[in-house]
Scaffold this active site. Structure first.
Site, PDB file in Angstrom:
ATOM      1  N   LYS A   1      77.302  85.130 112.468  1.00 49.79           N
ATOM      2  CA  LYS A   1      77.737  84.845 113.831  1.00 49.79           C
ATOM      3  C   LYS A   1      76.993  85.753 114.800  1.00 49.79           C
ATOM      4  O   LYS A   1      76.649  86.880 114.473  1.00 49.79           O
ATOM      5  CB  LYS A   1      79.254  85.052 113.965  1.00 49.79           C
ATOM      6  CG  LYS A   1      80.083  84.092 113.106  1.00 49.79           C
ATOM      7  CD  LYS A   1      79.948  82.664 113.584  1.00 49.79           C
ATOM      8  CE  LYS A   1      80.753  81.693 112.726  1.00 49.79           C
ATOM      9  NZ  LYS A   1      80.174  81.460 111.399  1.00 49.79           N
ATOM     10  N   ASP A   2      76.793  85.254 116.006  1.00 51.49           N
ATOM     11  CA  ASP A   2      76.018  85.952 117.020  1.00 51.49           C
ATOM     12  C   ASP A   2      76.634  87.304 117.377  1.00 51.49           C
ATOM     13  O   ASP A   2      77.855  87.438 117.467  1.00 51.49           O
ATOM     14  CB  ASP A   2      75.955  85.072 118.275  1.00 51.49           C
ATOM     15  CG  ASP A   2      74.785  85.397 119.165  1.00 51.49           C
ATOM     16  OD1 ASP A   2      74.620  86.580 119.510  1.00 51.49           O
ATOM     17  OD2 ASP A   2      74.038  84.471 119.526  1.00 51.49           O
ATOM     18  N   ARG A   3      75.781  88.295 117.598  1.00 55.23           N
ATOM     19  CA  ARG A   3      76.253  89.594 118.074  1.00 55.23           C
ATOM     20  C   ARG A   3      76.777  89.490 119.510  1.00 55.23           C
ATOM     21  O   ARG A   3      77.763  90.135 119.870  1.00 55.23           O
ATOM     22  CB  ARG A   3      75.107  90.611 118.031  1.00 55.23           C
ATOM     23  CG  ARG A   3      75.471  91.978 118.590  1.00 55.23           C
ATOM     24  CD  ARG A   3      74.224  92.763 118.975  1.00 55.23           C
ATOM     25  NE  ARG A   3      73.360  92.988 117.848  1.00 55.23           N
ATOM     26  CZ  ARG A   3      73.410  94.068 117.065  1.00 55.23           C
ATOM     27  NH1 ARG A   3      74.329  94.995 117.293  1.00 55.23           N
ATOM     28  NH2 ARG A   3      72.559  94.209 116.077  1.00 55.23           N
TER      29      ARG A   3
END
EC number: 5.4.99.27
Length: 349
Positions: free
Chosen positions: A76-78
């Protein structure tokens, strides 16, 4: 993705994306019923401003195991507030309270026992809530909503290719004979190369045929499955497409041309060197659905220059593929952290 063709024409409006972490929210839909017993502990974690690997390391430290022993369905995106599931093997006789990990950026929501560990790609999909700021033409976005609801090209997002397309540069070097010893990095580069070829073929199809128009022969995928078959267009297949039983697809290039239509072979012509390089790796021929249809798509007007979008996507699909058909967006997440993310990029979403 700027070189890829738009299905509905280039959007007129501009907007900022990911101005704050709360502007990009992701809720992973695992779709698994936990057994309530077993040696694997599944953790639902909400993270803010941290990447998936960082959280996995925290869990590993708390459990006293190697980070390799912590698994998850997808990266998942930071740059956002993201809820996702992790699993780690913990002996039943030695329970661990993982709420000790809670901080300003990490919060353990749930802790469940399960008989099996989570595996890459085991989730059903993701629910996105995206806030667009400094929108220059809200009306153009709102006018595009109904069209986008019917589907967009299922392009891979730019994050698949690394910062400034670095993963594709590495792929060209690898195909030219340069060895990449790091197994994980090699997998990322191969995935990027395959995704690039897919995107280019889909872009050509969008330009020449669109997505609504079927060709004389198509390779169909069975919904909810990776199985595919080639067949001529018929009333039966049109009915199955309409019902969602089957989907049109595009190739994830492998070791042979088996499963490619004659038209797809033509479209792949300019990328033959890439196809040859991927073929030499012995990859199995696969397919990916051609059209990405958002689920439960809604839009809320916050003010005259702010819109909030909500929608669900199947696993492996990118929110930016949908977003690009609505608005010419600028990623406003911090540049220095974005540079670090390009090194951490993983092929699974």
């Amino acid at each position: 993705m700027s070189d890829l063709n738009y299905l509905y024409g280039a959007p007129l409006s501009k907007a900022d994306f990911k101005t704050t972490a709360e502007d990009f929210m992701v809720d992973e839909d695992l779709g698994i019923e936990f057994t309530g017993s077993g040696e694997h502990v599944c953790l639902q974690v909400v993270k803010k401003g941290e990447n998936t690997q960082y959280v996995a390391k925290l869990i590993a430290q708390r459990a006293g195991v190697s980070p390799r022993d912590v698994s998850y369905a997808g990266m998942k995106d930071r740059h956002g507030v993201c809820s996702q599931w992790f699993s780690v093997k913990v002996p039943i006789k030695k329970p661990i309270d993982f709420s000790d990990l809670n901080s300003e950026s990490v919060f353990v929501v749930s802790q469940q026992r399960h008989e099996r560990k989570l595996r890459t790609g085991c989730h059903k999909g993701n629910k996105f809530t995206i806030t667009l700021r400094n929108v220059t033409d809200p009306l153009d976005i709102l006018c595009r909503i109904n069209a986008v609801r019917s589907g967009v090209p299922n392009y891979f997002g730019e994050q698949r290719f690394g910062r400034d397309g670095h993963n594709l540069v590495m792929a060209e070097k690898m195909f030219a004979g340069e060895r990449i010893r790091d197994k994980k990095l090699r997998g990322i580069i191969i995935s990027a190369a395959r995704s690039h070829v897919f995107n280019q073929l889909v872009s050509l199809r969008v330009k020449e045929h669109g997505l609504a128009k079927t060709m004389h022969r198509e390779v169909f995928m069975l919904s909810g499955s990776n199985a595919f078959f080639e067949d001529a267009i018929s009333d039966e297949n049109i009915a199955r497409l309409a019902s969602g039983d089957i989907m049109m697809s595009a190739p994830m290039v492998g070791k042979s041309e088996k499963g490619l239509t004659e038209q797809e072979k033509v479209w792949l012509g300019p990328y033959q060197s890439w196809c040859d390089g991927l073929g030499e790796l012995g990859l199995k021929n696969e397919r990916r659905m051609l059209r990405l249809i958002p689920q439960d798509f809604s839009v809320e007007t916050i003010d005259e220059s702010t819109l909030k979008l909500s929608f669900g996507l199947p696993k492996g699909c990118f929110a930016t593929a949908l977003l690009r058909e609505l608005v010419d967006y600028t990623d406003a997440s911090p540049r220095e952290r974005k540079e670090k993310d390009s090194k951490d990029e993983d092929p699974i979403k």
